[in-house]
Design an enzyme around this catalytic site. Structure first.
Site, mmCIF file in Angstrom:
data_model
loop_
_atom_site.group_PDB
_atom_site.id
_atom_site.type_symbol
_atom_site.label_atom_id
_atom_site.label_comp_id
_atom_site.label_asym_id
_atom_site.label_seq_id
_atom_site.Cartn_x
_atom_site.Cartn_y
_atom_site.Cartn_z
ATOM 1 N N TYR A 51 37.925 14.950 69.176
ATOM 2 C CA TYR A 51 37.733 14.970 67.729
ATOM 3 C C TYR A 51 36.282 14.612 67.388
ATOM 4 C CZ TYR A 51 42.867 14.820 67.685
ATOM 5 O OH TYR A 51 44.210 15.069 67.897
ATOM 6 N N GLN A 97 53.719 13.666 71.928
ATOM 7 C CA GLN A 97 53.173 13.986 70.604
ATOM 8 C C GLN A 97 53.207 15.501 70.424
ATOM 9 O OE1 GLN A 97 48.967 13.760 68.197
ATOM 10 N NE2 GLN A 97 49.562 11.935 69.350
ATOM 11 N N TYR A 126 52.540 15.406 64.905
ATOM 12 C CA TYR A 126 51.275 15.781 64.270
ATOM 13 C C TYR A 126 51.472 17.038 63.434
ATOM 14 C CZ TYR A 126 50.225 19.321 67.967
ATOM 15 O OH TYR A 126 50.243 20.398 68.827
ATOM 16 N N LYS A 130 47.958 21.766 47.478
ATOM 17 C CA LYS A 130 46.603 21.894 46.926
ATOM 18 C C LYS A 130 46.003 23.270 47.181
ATOM 19 C CE LYS A 130 45.568 16.957 47.441
ATOM 20 N NZ LYS A 130 44.728 15.952 48.158
ATOM 21 N N ARG A 183 41.259 26.207 59.134
ATOM 22 C CA ARG A 183 42.497 26.517 58.414
ATOM 23 C C ARG A 183 42.473 27.887 57.745
ATOM 24 N NH1 ARG A 183 42.844 21.098 54.991
ATOM 25 N NH2 ARG A 183 40.598 21.500 54.979
ATOM 26 N N GLY A 213 46.693 12.558 58.298
ATOM 27 C CA GLY A 213 45.239 12.530 58.242
ATOM 28 C C GLY A 213 44.735 12.094 56.885
ATOM 29 N N GLN A 216 43.113 9.182 49.927
ATOM 30 C CA GLN A 216 44.130 9.874 50.709
ATOM 31 C C GLN A 216 44.872 8.910 51.619
ATOM 32 O OE1 GLN A 216 42.043 13.028 52.735
ATOM 33 N NE2 GLN A 216 41.802 14.273 50.893
#
Length: 327
Positions: free
Chosen positions: A57, A192, A220, A231, A244, A294, A300
């Site tokens: 990441y 995971q 996840y 959104k 995305r 996230g 958030q």
């Protein structure tokens, strides 16, 4: 906040765990460092004690930011979850199984799945340094590596536990067959995996296996990378380098929009957001231990932490499930 013991371990995690992929910046259109640190502080201040990250990441940046954010805080009250097995540095060039070309600063960086024993030991030392700690609460294989035997990977995890470098070990994206092979030599804490209202394939085999074998399931992408927040249908503007743009194309967006419109009144009746409703639904599903959420900023993070501040009734859950059948 609620806390659950992970699998067969003594490790207790917050059911909402801070997912730190986006704060690494890579593949998410970037993120401001201050916002990232604020998001971690806000999570900790609102009962989220667990943080999930990975070396990949931001090519180490996410771990470094977390290390900076938790510096000076009581480490015993924080659970750090990180990973291994995705390599990109020159010392490992060409080793393992080619995964994909990542982009960073306009350059393509080849990423390989590689889980050989020596590489794992090396990765853990690097993660410890970036995180500013002397142990990792849960170390996870990021993706299966078909170039390395499962036995060799499990052997490395056993060594790290004996050395006190990690408290527990798990995997990510393992099939039931791979879990069975691993169990011959090592008792894994967790798997995971991707799971959401739009992706429920783990319910067929993995969830029954996990329930029978005391295996934790860490989820996840419960929000499908933001799609289930709603959104996207109101703003629908993503930066050009945001992954995305392509990811969302796999879904029937018209049906997803209709589904969200159908369940939004339930969220509003609770004074909650769609995101909070989706997170709570996910946590309530059989076999699920904790859910990664996230957060790019403090706002958030706080919203994620408050996903359990209301209660969905059995009737409301039935309504949601009936709407899911229409997808």
């Amino acid at each position: 906040m609620e806390y659950r013991t992970l699998g067969n371990t003594e490790l207790k995690l917050s059911t909402i765990t801070h997912g730190a992929f986006a704060i690494g910046g890579s593949m998410w259109g970037g993120n401001e460092k201050k916002d990232s640190i604020d998001s971690i502080h806000a999570s900790l201040d609102h009962g989220v004690t667990s943080i999930d990250t990975a070396p990949f990441y931001g090519f180490g940046l996410s771990e470094e930011i977390i290390g900076e954010a938790i510096k000076g805080k009581d480490r015993s009250n924080i659970q750090l979850l990180t990973k291994f097995g995705l390599v990109w540095d020159e010392s490992n060039a060409g080793k393992g199984e080619f995964f994909f070309d990542a982009e960073e600063g306009g350059k393509k960086i080849p990423v390989y799945k590689y889980a050989a024993k020596a590489s794992i030991i090396k990765e853990v030392e690097e993660s410890l340094k970036r995180l500013g700690t002397d142990y990792i609460d849960l170390l996870q294989l990021h993706w299966p590596d078909n170039s390395t035997s499962i036995g060799e990977t499990m052997e490395a995890l056993e060594v790290l536990i004996q050395q006190g470098k990690i408290r527990a070990a798990g995997v990510s994206n393992y099939s039931v067959d791979q879990l069975g092979e691993a169990s011959i030599t090592f008792k894994l804490a967790s798997n995971q995996v991707s799971y959401s209202m739009l992706n429920r394939t783990i319910e067929n085999e993995l969830v029954p296996y996990a329930l029978e074998n005391e295996l934790g399931i860490i989820v996840y992408s419960p929000m499908e990378r933001g799609l289930l927040t709603g959104k996207y249908f109101k703003e629908s503007k993503l930066k050009g380098d945001d992954h995305r743009n392509g990811y969302f194309s796999q879904f029937d967006l018209a049906k997803v929009k209709s589904f969200l419109q159908a369940i939004e009144p339930i969220a509003k009746s609770k004074g909650a957001t769609l995101s909070q409703l989706v997170l709570q639904w996910t946590i309530l599903q059989p076999g699920i231990s904790v859910v990664l959420a996230g957060a790019r900023n403090a706002e958030q993070a706080i919203a994620n932490a408050q996903a359990l501040d209301f209660k969905l009734s059995e009737d409301e859950l039935r309504v949601i499930d009936n709407e899911l059948l229409k997808l």
